[in-house]
Motif scaffolding. Structure first.
Motif, mmCIF file in Angstrom:
data_model
loop_
_atom_site.group_PDB
_atom_site.id
_atom_site.type_symbol
_atom_site.label_atom_id
_atom_site.label_comp_id
_atom_site.label_asym_id
_atom_site.label_seq_id
_atom_site.Cartn_x
_atom_site.Cartn_y
_atom_site.Cartn_z
ATOM 1 N N THR A 192 0.848 -1.191 0.000
ATOM 2 C CA THR A 192 0.000 0.000 0.000
ATOM 3 C C THR A 192 0.879 1.235 0.000
ATOM 4 O OG1 THR A 192 -1.767 -1.130 1.211
ATOM 5 C CG2 THR A 192 -1.783 1.273 1.242
ATOM 6 N N LEU A 193 0.591 2.157 -0.900
ATOM 7 C CA LEU A 193 1.336 3.408 -0.979
ATOM 8 C C LEU A 193 0.573 4.498 -0.235
ATOM 9 C CD1 LEU A 193 3.645 5.172 -2.188
ATOM 10 C CD2 LEU A 193 2.100 5.634 -4.102
ATOM 11 N N ILE A 195 0.442 8.442 0.198
ATOM 12 C CA ILE A 195 0.874 9.743 -0.309
ATOM 13 C C ILE A 195 0.636 10.771 0.787
ATOM 14 C CG2 ILE A 195 0.507 11.524 -2.047
ATOM 15 C CD1 ILE A 195 -0.327 9.408 -4.000
ATOM 16 N N ILE A 247 -0.034 11.842 -8.224
ATOM 17 C CA ILE A 247 -0.834 10.616 -8.369
ATOM 18 C C ILE A 247 -0.523 9.928 -9.690
ATOM 19 C CG2 ILE A 247 -3.189 9.732 -8.571
ATOM 20 C CD1 ILE A 247 -4.090 11.884 -6.661
ATOM 21 N N ALA A 250 2.657 8.092 -9.301
ATOM 22 C CA ALA A 250 2.510 6.878 -8.491
ATOM 23 C C ALA A 250 1.902 5.735 -9.288
ATOM 24 C CB ALA A 250 1.655 7.179 -7.262
ATOM 25 N N PHE A 256 1.682 1.538 -8.915
ATOM 26 C CA PHE A 256 0.635 1.277 -7.935
ATOM 27 C C PHE A 256 -0.738 1.473 -8.575
ATOM 28 C CE2 PHE A 256 4.209 2.213 -5.171
ATOM 29 C CZ PHE A 256 4.049 1.311 -4.127
ATOM 30 N N ILE A 261 -3.661 2.870 -3.008
ATOM 31 C CA ILE A 261 -3.122 4.158 -2.564
ATOM 32 C C ILE A 261 -3.998 4.740 -1.461
ATOM 33 C CG2 ILE A 261 -2.620 6.536 -3.247
ATOM 34 C CD1 ILE A 261 -1.947 5.545 -6.014
ATOM 35 N N ILE A 283 -9.325 5.684 -4.935
ATOM 36 C CA ILE A 283 -8.302 5.672 -3.883
ATOM 37 C C ILE A 283 -8.838 4.940 -2.658
ATOM 38 C CG2 ILE A 283 -7.114 7.174 -2.231
ATOM 39 C CD1 ILE A 283 -6.578 9.093 -4.489
#
Length: 450
Positions: A192-193, A195, A247, A250, A256, A261, A283
């Motif tokens: 899991t990213l 931000i 985004i 990413a 991803f 995210i 998201i």
């Protein structure tokens, strides 16, 4: 550099400016001469030129060993690589829809003329000291004072966390300084990213990146336009443009999926975070930490009443259908309209009430709102637990009600759940909804676990 005009005036008044100029002219060249003779600097220049010609991961890794002016760092990703510039407005990505204007009304022209001086003053304030007051992190003197801390924080992210620094070019041409820490090989959370969106004086080097890093997540931090290595100014449109390219980077560069995210924001970073989840509803989740719903009440606390002509609300997140976690800092002096001792003046309360009223209007009746305000007014966990237990809340029952409603209908918010319940059941459901999406912590707590 800044004293050169005064120096020239002084030399001119002395009447011997030519001789002094000839005397001083060689000194600026000594710096360049010293660098040209320095073997380490020559090596740096050769690596920089090679990276510009051949932007490979190995060359970039060599370049990351040096700390230099980020404006010379080669761009790693551009918005144009994945989007069509012809489909974009001149300002950038979609931000706010203008309010509809009255057509054919004679008073609309008079109203425009009447408010024109106010708009002019608002523009001048916003583009002069107003922006610097709202975003002190964009002031060069503050960046200069914090430079040692920023350099140490950046070195730690690169050396200890194996962070990757990248330059992103937004659709408005601003260059955004970012830092990515990849934990996908380190465990489940690494897939899991997170931000991170910093506050008005925050930088990713010393900001809220540490919270998800300690949780084992992959993390992508970025600096506002005009902050440290990022160019531009942090106006709302530029902020949204920067968030958009982050985004896109990413997804298209780091690999991803949007569903992998999460967006975590501190304070005014909730603006860009809320814009992100509104524009990209896939998201996974949104976390707003020490954020607020409206800037105007906070600005009026420190500004004269006559300056009441600019407002910026945080309403984007209401359109987001995914999970939202709000964290209220109980001793916060910034987002309270009176003081930290008055916890009900914390604008995070309004954010929570707006969210619950939008998503569960049948439950959030007048009595339900009063019950929530009583819970929010609790100054400690003991008082909070007393309010919570007075309604004999059954968490399991309430969760089952919500899950069955979602399974049977699978509809978007707002929900009509609670329409057929009596007032006591509504209160119980209100507190469960509250406890699942709201946490309050001391201001000095690094992060909150539930």
């Amino acid at each position: 550099y800044y004293s050169s005009p005064l120096l020239l005036c002084y030399l001119y008044r002395k009447g011997n400016s030519l001789w002094h100029s000839l005397l001083l002219s060689p000194f600026p060249s000594l710096s360049g001469w010293g660098r040209w003779r320095n073997s380490e600097y020559q090596q740096f220049i050769s690596i920089l030129e090679e990276t510009r010609k051949n932007h490979t991961p190995s060359n970039k890794k060599k370049l990351a060993c040096y700390d230099f002016d980020f404006s010379h760092w080669p761009a790693d990703f551009s918005w144009e690589e994945v989007s069509n510039p012809k489909l974009l407005s001149k300002a950038g990505v979609s931000l706010l829809k203008p309010e509809p204007k009255l057509r054919g009304a004679a008073d609309s022209v008079l109203n425009s003329l009447r408010t024109l001086p106010c708009h002019i003053v608002s523009f001048l304030i916003a583009h002069s000291f107003g922006r610097r007051i709202l975003y002190p992190g964009s002031v060069y003197l503050l960046q200069r004072a914090m430079r040692p801390m920023l350099q140490q924080g950046q070195a730690r992210l690169i050396e200890e966390c194996e962070g990757q620094r990248n330059k992103l070019v937004a659709c408005d041409g601003n260059e955004i300084d970012t830092m990515f820490v990849d934990r996908r090989r380190g465990g489940l959370h690494g897939q899991t990213l997170v931000i991170c969106c910093e506050g008005n004086a925050g930088f990713y080097e010393v900001g809220c990146m540490n919270t998800p890093l300690e949780g084992g997540y992959s993390v992508l931090g970025w600096n506002h336009p005009g902050f440290a290595g990022s160019t531009g100014v942090p106006f709302p449109q530029n902020e949204a443009n920067a968030m958009d390219v982050v985004i896109q980077f990413a997804v298209h560069k780091l690999g991803f999926q949007l569903s992998d995210i999460m967006v975590y924001a501190w304070s005014i970073g909730g603006f860009t975070a809320s814009w992100a989840v509104m524009s990209y509803p896939e998201i996974q989740a949104l976390v707003l930490d020490a954020s607020f719903d409206d800037l105007l009440p906070l600005a009026l606390k420190v500004m004269p009443d006559s300056w009441n002509f600019v407002t910026q609300t945080l309403e984007f997140f209401l359109r987001y259908q995914g999970p939202v976690l709000l964290i209220r800092r109980t001793k916060d002096e910034i987002i309270t309209t009176t003081g930290p001792e008055d916890i009900m003046s914390n604008r995070g309360n309004n954010l929570l009430l707006k969210l619950l009223q939008f998503r569960y209007p049948k439950v959030m009746t007048d009595d339900g709102v009063r019950a929530i305000r009583a819970w929010l007014a609790a100054s400690n966990h003991v008082e909070e637990a007393a309010v919570y237990s007075s309604y004999e809340v059954d968490d399991d029952w309430c969760v089952s009600v919500l899950q069955s409603y979602k399974t049977e209908r699978d509809v978007f918010f707002p929900w009509s759940v609670g329409k057929t319940m009596n007032y006591l059941m509504e209160f119980i459901l209100v507190f469960v909804l509250l406890s699942k999406g709201f946490v309050h912590c001391p201001l000095d707590a690094p992060f909150c676990q539930r």
